[in-house]
Design a protein around this motif. Structure first.
Motif: not given
Length: 402
Positions: A160-172
């Protein structure tokens, strides 16, 4: 090489993203694919759960490991970065990889590593996969290092793959918008493998739905789970992570896990896995709280939690890395706190002078210190029994005091 010489060689010879930043980031999987082949494809010899996302992936990974341990399985856990010791990154049933195993692995593969110019993280991923295969784990929880699509861990075909959430980080590296970042993180979704998305965010939901349609994968959301679970990880924000972990566990086939295993696993995360630095209370009177949250979304949650605490005065020991967009995080911080600005002891640390100057623009005031230790020591001296000291801003700041 001795263990210390081995680590010095790994740190110095080849860049480490946590320390150096941009120069260490590799934009393809060529190296790790070559290394996997050299090691005889160890990642194919055990089952995995792949955990990505912006915030909460470390806590969620530890929760998953703890639940599976409670169910009697031999569980590998690969996380990053480490706080105190490199060996924290690779654990089986909470026990860190022995130092001699690190040394012997690097010594054995040194010629290949030098020739291929593998990054610090690529070496570590190869070491983790090799160790888990040799130790015959039943399953390993593999936390994504950075992004997903091009991350060195993305060799695996998980249960199973898990993606907790999406936020603005490591935008570069990952993109300037939430959908761009979601696209990179969605890269861990594999054909016909179920995926659990921790938070249902309208801005990125379509990215995941499109990807799961392309891969014929079933998609589940942590928010689908209406039950509330208790966990020994402090902080209200862990509730989202518990729901995500439970929904992920429910997608596992060929594993027998009872409701009691789930409850006990969530209640014994620290004991089972040795997790540190998540709303960790280091002492009382004055109460000292540290947390590794370091981006806008993570800090917002933690600082909201801080508002619920009762205290006379709030002291904040704060340090960040140089590529942090402080103008995004400073508005979140309370103006009535006393600040202790410091530089974490890594090449990427932002100088205390710059941090102090930039903070003034947001009406955050305090003294500057040449080290985290000095800042923390001064905060302890200045605080009375009813005060609270919060230490954070960066994983590396927390690492220096726990």
């Amino acid at each position: 090489m001795t263990y210390k010489e081995t680590l010095d060689w790994m740190f110095a010879q080849l860049p480490m993203y946590q320390r150096e930043g941009r120069t260490a980031f590799k934009k393809d999987l060529t190296n790790i694919l070559e290394f996997s082949k050299e090691l005889n494809f160890p990642e194919k010899k055990f089952k995995t759960i792949h955990v990505g996302g912006t915030n909460g992936k470390g806590s969620t990974s530890h929760m998953l490991a703890s639940i599976l341990q409670e169910a009697g399985y031999k569980v590998g856990l690969h996380t990053s970065p480490h706080l105190k010791n490199f060996t924290e990154r690779i654990r089986i049933n909470g026990k860190e990889i022995p130092k001699r195993k690190v040394s012997s692995f690097i010594n054995k593969n040194k010629i290949f590593l030098e020739k291929q110019k593998l990054s610090f993280f690529e070496m570590t991923v190869g070491l983790a996969f090799d160790y888990f295969a040799k130790e015959k784990v039943d399953i390993a929880i593999i936390e994504v290092g950075l992004g997903g699509r091009l991350d060195s861990t993305n060799l695996i075909t998980p249960e199973v793959s898990v993606i907790t959430n999406i936020g603005l980080d490591h935008t570069q590296f990952l993109g300037e918008t939430l959908p761009e970042i979601a696209f990179e993180k969605a890269g861990i979704i594999k054909n016909n493998i179920p995926v659990v998305i921790g938070e249902e965010q309208e801005e990125v939901k379509q990215v995941f739905l499109k990807k799961t349609k392309e891969t014929s994968s079933d998609i589940f959301f942590g928010s689908d789970n209406k039950e509330s679970y208790k966990t020994d990880l402090l902080g209200d924000y862990q509730q989202k992570n518990t729901k995500t972990a439970v929904v992920a566990i429910q997608q596992l086939k060929d594993f027998v896990i009872s409701e009691e295993n789930i409850k006990n696993g969530l209640l014994n995360v620290v004991e089972n896995t040795n997790l540190k630095g998540r709303w960790q209370i280091l002492q009382d009177h004055p109460k000292v709280i540290c947390d590794t949250a370091h981006n806008k979304e993570g800090l917002q949650i933690v600082l909201n939690q801080l508002k619920k605490e009762k205290y006379e005065k709030l002291h904040i020991v704060l340090g960040v890395v140089s590529d942090k967009k402080v103008e995004e995080i400073f508005p979140l911080f309370p103006k009535d706190a006393i600040y202790y600005f410091c530089k974490p002891n890594i090449p990427r640390g932002l100088s205390e002078e710059v941090l102090q100057e930039k903070a003034k623009d947001f009406n955050l005031f305090g003294k500057k210190y040449s080290s985290v230790e000095k800042a923390y020591f001064d905060a302890l001296n200045n605080a009375n029994q009813q005060d609270i000291i919060y230490v954070g801003g960066s994983t590396f700041v927390v690492a220096e005091i726990i």
